[in-house]
Design a protein around this motif. Sequence first.
Motif, PDB file in Angstrom:
ATOM      1  N   LEU A 248       0.439  -3.366   5.074  1.00  0.00           N
ATOM      2  CA  LEU A 248       1.749  -3.044   4.488  1.00  0.00           C
ATOM      3  C   LEU A 248       2.444  -4.344   4.091  1.00  0.00           C
ATOM      4  CD1 LEU A 248       4.417  -0.576   5.910  1.00  0.00           C
ATOM      5  CD2 LEU A 248       5.071  -2.836   5.096  1.00  0.00           C
ATOM      6  N   ALA A 249       2.972  -4.378   2.874  1.00  0.00           N
ATOM      7  CA  ALA A 249       3.730  -5.548   2.420  1.00  0.00           C
ATOM      8  C   ALA A 249       5.012  -5.086   1.761  1.00  0.00           C
ATOM      9  CB  ALA A 249       2.913  -6.395   1.447  1.00  0.00           C
ATOM     10  N   PHE A 250       6.101  -5.803   2.054  1.00  0.00           N
ATOM     11  CA  PHE A 250       7.420  -5.418   1.543  1.00  0.00           C
ATOM     12  C   PHE A 250       8.084  -6.668   0.984  1.00  0.00           C
ATOM     13  CE2 PHE A 250      10.539  -1.787   2.680  1.00  0.00           C
ATOM     14  CZ  PHE A 250      11.322  -2.015   1.554  1.00  0.00           C
ATOM     15  N   MET A 259       1.481 -11.316  -2.899  1.00  0.00           N
ATOM     16  CA  MET A 259       1.394 -10.800  -1.532  1.00  0.00           C
ATOM     17  C   MET A 259       1.154  -9.288  -1.552  1.00  0.00           C
ATOM     18  SD  MET A 259       4.202 -11.152   1.543  1.00  0.00           S
ATOM     19  CE  MET A 259       5.512 -10.031   1.018  1.00  0.00           C
ATOM     20  N   LEU A 260       1.865  -8.585  -2.419  1.00  0.00           N
ATOM     21  CA  LEU A 260       1.650  -7.137  -2.537  1.00  0.00           C
ATOM     22  C   LEU A 260       0.279  -6.839  -3.130  1.00  0.00           C
ATOM     23  CD1 LEU A 260       4.846  -7.030  -2.128  1.00  0.00           C
ATOM     24  CD2 LEU A 260       4.683  -4.881  -3.389  1.00  0.00           C
ATOM     25  N   THR A 263      -2.395  -7.468  -0.477  1.00  0.00           N
ATOM     26  CA  THR A 263      -2.319  -6.458   0.580  1.00  0.00           C
ATOM     27  C   THR A 263      -2.877  -5.118   0.114  1.00  0.00           C
ATOM     28  OG1 THR A 263      -0.378  -7.517   1.553  1.00  0.00           O
ATOM     29  CG2 THR A 263      -0.722  -5.196   2.083  1.00  0.00           C
ATOM     30  N   THR A 264      -2.433  -4.680  -1.061  1.00  0.00           N
ATOM     31  CA  THR A 264      -2.773  -3.311  -1.464  1.00  0.00           C
ATOM     32  C   THR A 264      -4.164  -3.214  -2.076  1.00  0.00           C
ATOM     33  OG1 THR A 264      -1.603  -3.618  -3.568  1.00  0.00           O
ATOM     34  CG2 THR A 264      -0.360  -2.651  -1.750  1.00  0.00           C
ATOM     35  N   ALA A 265      -4.806  -4.347  -2.368  1.00  0.00           N
ATOM     36  CA  ALA A 265      -6.179  -4.299  -2.900  1.00  0.00           C
ATOM     37  C   ALA A 265      -7.204  -4.134  -1.788  1.00  0.00           C
ATOM     38  CB  ALA A 265      -6.479  -5.560  -3.723  1.00  0.00           C
ATOM     39  N   GLY A 266      -6.774  -4.192  -0.526  1.00  0.00           N
ATOM     40  CA  GLY A 266      -7.719  -4.037   0.584  1.00  0.00           C
ATOM     41  C   GLY A 266      -8.251  -2.616   0.675  1.00  0.00           C
ATOM     42  N   ALA A 267      -9.357  -2.457   1.409  1.00  0.00           N
ATOM     43  CA  ALA A 267      -9.961  -1.133   1.570  1.00  0.00           C
ATOM     44  C   ALA A 267      -9.064  -0.243   2.427  1.00  0.00           C
ATOM     45  CB  ALA A 267     -11.330  -1.277   2.216  1.00  0.00           C
TER      46      ALA A 267
END
Lengths: 336, 336
Positions: A248-250, A259-260, A263-267
């Motif tokens: 989770l990234a905010f 950063m987002l 983070t969100t490209a991970g499996a």
Amino acid sequence: MRHLLTLVALLAFSALASAEPLPSWTDGPTRTTITAFVEDVTTASSPSFVPPAERIAVFDNDGTLWVEQPMYTQLAFIIDRVKALAPEHPEWKQEQPFKALLEGDLKALQASGMNGVTKLLAATHANMTTTEFERIVSDWIASARHPRFDRLYTQVVYQPMLELLDYLRANGFKTFIVSGGGIDFMRAWTEPVYGIPPEQVVGSQIAMQYKVQDGMPVLMRQPEVAFIDDNAGKPVGIQRHIGRRPILAFGNSDGDYQMLEWTTAGAGKRLGLILHHDDGEREYAYDRESHVGRLSKGLDDAVSKGWTLVSMKRDWSRVFPVAPEVSPSTPGGGHE
Amino acid sequence: MRHLLTLVALLAFSALASAEPLPSWTDGPTRTTITAFVEDVTTASSPSFVPPAERIAVFDNDGTLWVEQPMYTQLAFIIDRVKALAPEHPEWKQEQPFKALLEGDLKALQASGMNGVTKLLAATHANMTTTEFERIVSDWIASARHPRFDRLYTQVVYQPMLELLDYLRANGFKTFIVSGGGIDFMRAWTEPVYGIPPEQVVGSQIAMQYKVQDGMPVLMRQPEVAFIDDNAGKPVGIQRHIGRRPILAFGNSDGDYQMLEWTTAGAGKRLGLILHHDDGEREYAYDRESHVGRLSKGLDDAVSKGWTLVSMKRDWSRVFPVAPEVSPSTPGGGHE
């Protein structure tokens, strides 16, 4: 031994989770996105289940956890420090960028560029020990006030974000700050204010040198930038300090874009969130044209990247914590 | 919410603390020094009480948590990697330091100096993504064996140190590794082996670069040393990553001297420990004359600094964990 602790922790988390989470978030799709994500990754039978050790959540600081307008708080600290030190430095009346800063000449200050920044850092952040710097920041943050809201800076933190940090931790997440700000500037107050200990703060760094001075070991802060934790530096800072990709990234500005993205490209299931400052009445309204906290590419790409835009105006029923009747003498008292 | 958690944690810790701690440490002054320190800083009524958040304990890795003779395990990894990659690099037969390494010519290998080290790092640790490197290390550590003890490297960890890590954590300490070794080399296996997650590993680092490659963000490992976490670098690494001075430090070589010095010079009660390798029969005996893990200044100054010398021969009733009947297919199964 670990099994007993895990059991005890699970029982404690269940008790906490039964209280209504996120009271300062309005009932709607944004809050539901957050709670559904947390339920999904913490439910053992869910295909998206994530073990507690991997529940890493990262938060930008300026503009995400606290107010960054009209200027970054760390810049307000620099200005105050230069003013406080000026009597010992009569030469600053003629020397840039100090002259510009003391005269409030923002145009000349900007014109001093990177060389000016380095001189300001040297004068206010370096050539002292880590212990001295921590004391100076602690003293300053205990009394410095935000110019518009006339509260301590530690009281212009966002109540909904404090609740989110608590909610995530109650669900077994480890919460980190990943900020472009100075790492040791933040560490002086993040634990009482956000519940985030120094070892979970990632930020920009200047160089340090270890030496023994009059028989006492010290870490001397050097007037030299060692790492800039912003933009593409944020995923690098995350790997350096955490060594594991967050789930989770905010963030709130284009400085948080990578950063987002990382983070969100991970499996597996991931959550990317961007706070959109669209509430000029209760806080500030700014995005594409702002010099501080510019948000443009993030607005363009949020939908295609699957990131959630959080509207301060629509999604938050309250912005700041209740102000105490009497200002606390130590930072962090404002949200308890 | 925090109060409930604290209460639950205290109850759990009390239950754990009643079991006899440190069974592989012989009954004597060294074990007493450790348990007395822990009781003192964790007893609420003690003048030396330290709140849980400040109970930071740092451990060197090579020669402190696992065997470092006859060579650092990371060097064994480098040798194996160069051998594995050699068929794709026929030029290495003529090029130093690869030629020396492939021929087992240690003298020529040493003569290649820092330039040689940089070339070896570039060939084995860089020019790949962080994900690829983690997989390579994980695969290697799952099968590579120590030459003398004929066990996995993850099984030549010290049983008394595993017990000490558990004991400290059961008493509310946060345990960190602070090692001269490569940070991401260690992170690939420290959690299953020591119970230490990636974010609590501090080590030497190479540079990284974030980029988007065929639409996928990656962190590329660069052939360039960014930070050396040894000697005076250890207190710097501690400040960078932890941001708080530890109250307990455990090392074994002069590379840990400054870490112990920095830790034990702090206010209040502190504990500095040095493992003395004096057991050639069960492990190795070496100190002042050793090339790997040299301990000389630490031996000279331990008494005047108030540091505790731990004798492997005298203070440990067992050195390694019980070896499993069948080698596990994943690292870390050996000490449970």
